[in-house]
Design an enzyme around this catalytic site. Structure first.
Site, PDB file in Angstrom:
ATOM      1  N   CYS A 259      29.547  19.775  37.950  1.00 33.10           N
ATOM      2  CA  CYS A 259      28.654  20.878  37.577  1.00 33.10           C
ATOM      3  C   CYS A 259      29.253  22.239  37.978  1.00 33.10           C
ATOM      4  O   CYS A 259      30.241  22.650  37.382  1.00 33.10           O
ATOM      5  CB  CYS A 259      27.261  20.638  38.135  1.00 33.10           C
ATOM      6  SG  CYS A 259      26.027  21.561  37.224  1.00 33.10           S
TER       7      CYS A 259
ATOM      8  N   HIS B  82      25.773  15.338  37.635  1.00 30.56           N
ATOM      9  CA  HIS B  82      25.807  15.233  39.103  1.00 30.56           C
ATOM     10  C   HIS B  82      25.823  13.785  39.598  1.00 30.56           C
ATOM     11  O   HIS B  82      24.773  13.266  40.001  1.00 30.56           O
ATOM     12  CB  HIS B  82      24.549  15.870  39.696  1.00 30.56           C
ATOM     13  CG  HIS B  82      24.486  17.348  39.597  1.00 30.56           C
ATOM     14  ND1 HIS B  82      25.063  18.185  40.521  1.00 30.56           N
ATOM     15  CD2 HIS B  82      23.894  18.143  38.689  1.00 30.56           C
ATOM     16  CE1 HIS B  82      24.822  19.436  40.192  1.00 30.56           C
ATOM     17  NE2 HIS B  82      24.125  19.437  39.079  1.00 30.56           N
TER      18      HIS B  82
ATOM     19  N   GLU C 161      26.576  12.834  42.335  1.00 33.20           N
ATOM     20  CA  GLU C 161      26.209  12.864  43.766  1.00 33.20           C
ATOM     21  C   GLU C 161      24.693  12.774  43.960  1.00 33.20           C
ATOM     22  O   GLU C 161      24.227  12.567  45.079  1.00 33.20           O
ATOM     23  CB  GLU C 161      26.776  14.117  44.449  1.00 33.20           C
ATOM     24  CG  GLU C 161      26.160  15.453  44.048  1.00 33.20           C
ATOM     25  CD  GLU C 161      26.756  16.092  42.789  1.00 33.20           C
ATOM     26  OE1 GLU C 161      27.224  15.345  41.898  1.00 33.20           O
ATOM     27  OE2 GLU C 161      26.728  17.332  42.684  1.00 33.20           O
TER      28      GLU C 161
HETATM   29  N1  GLN Z   1      24.331  26.791  36.613  1.00 33.16           N
HETATM   30  C1  GLN Z   1      25.076  26.683  37.832  1.00 33.16           C
HETATM   31  C2  GLN Z   1      26.246  27.652  37.832  1.00 33.16           C
HETATM   32  O1  GLN Z   1      26.443  28.346  36.914  1.00 33.16           O
HETATM   33  C3  GLN Z   1      25.568  25.267  38.051  1.00 33.16           C
HETATM   34  C4  GLN Z   1      24.413  24.383  38.326  1.00 33.16           C
HETATM   35  C5  GLN Z   1      24.716  23.172  39.138  1.00 33.16           C
HETATM   36  O2  GLN Z   1      25.761  23.022  39.769  1.00 33.16           O
HETATM   37  N2  GLN Z   1      23.734  22.317  39.165  1.00 33.16           N
HETATM   38  O3  GLN Z   1      26.967  27.703  38.780  1.00 33.16           O
END
Ligand code: GLN
Length: 189
Positions: free
Chosen positions: A74, A167, A169
């Site tokens: 992410c 994710h 995790e």
């Molecule tokens: N939207 C977040 C960002 O731009 C990432 C979101 C996440 O890691 N759950 O960093």
């Protein structure tokens, strides 16, 4: 384990469960002797700010070019990108992908879905997306390991570099961590 911000504790819990010793990386010296690095979910603008503050950018880029396996989930994937659709934050540019932050729109900015993650064969994997980034450009050497039903790629690998929009995790399925550990142990190819 990059531990400047985000859900690093959740990654560490799964890695421990799999018998792996982890180091929390906050300063450049913490990277010494690290065999593989995970960059967690969190907030990429904060990652970028803290990486600059703690001088972490250069040693992570060096580790990647020296072949250290790196996985970004992410916000971690956002930092892996070569370029973003927005000017900020500045990614590390490790992987030959272009990424758009918050690519799944406001209404559905968090969702769960069953995916096929190809290294796991036909078994499905329940993936959690939270304000997830989308991959908008794939370099020639980048392999797609999972896609949404509409074809959008959400897990990619380029040699020793690996990134997931979702994710692994969060939740209690360790299979994608196991996958990363297996290829990290085998070395790059
Ligand atoms: N939207 C977040 C960002 O731009 C990432 C979101 C996440 O890691 N759950 O960093």
């Amino acid at each position: 384990m990059l531990a400047v911000q985000g859900d690093f504790a959740e990654h560490i819990a799964i890695l421990k469960q799999l018998g792996v010793d982890t180091v929390e990386v906050r300063l450049p010296g913490d990277l010494d002797g690290v065999d593989a690095l995970v960059m967690p979910g969190g907030e990429s603008t904060t990652f970028s700010y803290l990486m600059d503050l703690y001088n972490l950018r250069e040693p992570i880029v060096e580790a990647a070019s020296g072949g250290t396996p790196i996985w970004g989930t992410c916000a971690g994937m956002i930092m892996m990108a070569r370029e973003l659709t927005e000017k900020f934050p500045e990614p590390l540019g490790l992987m030959d992908i272009g990424v758009a932050r918050n690519a799944f729109g406001r209404q559905v900015d968090s969702f769960e879905t069953d995916l096929r993650f190809s290294p796991l064969g036909d078994d499905s994997y329940r993936a959690i997306f939270i304000r997830a980034p989308g991959i908008v450009r794939l370099g020639d050497d980048v392999q797609v390991l999972a896609q949404l039903s509409d074809g959008r790629p959400v897990a990619v690998r380029q040699g020793s570099l690996f990134a997931t929009s979702f994710h692994p995790e969060l939740g209690d399925d360790p299979r994608i961590h196991q996958y990363f550990l297996t290829f990290a142990a085998q070395g790059t190819n």
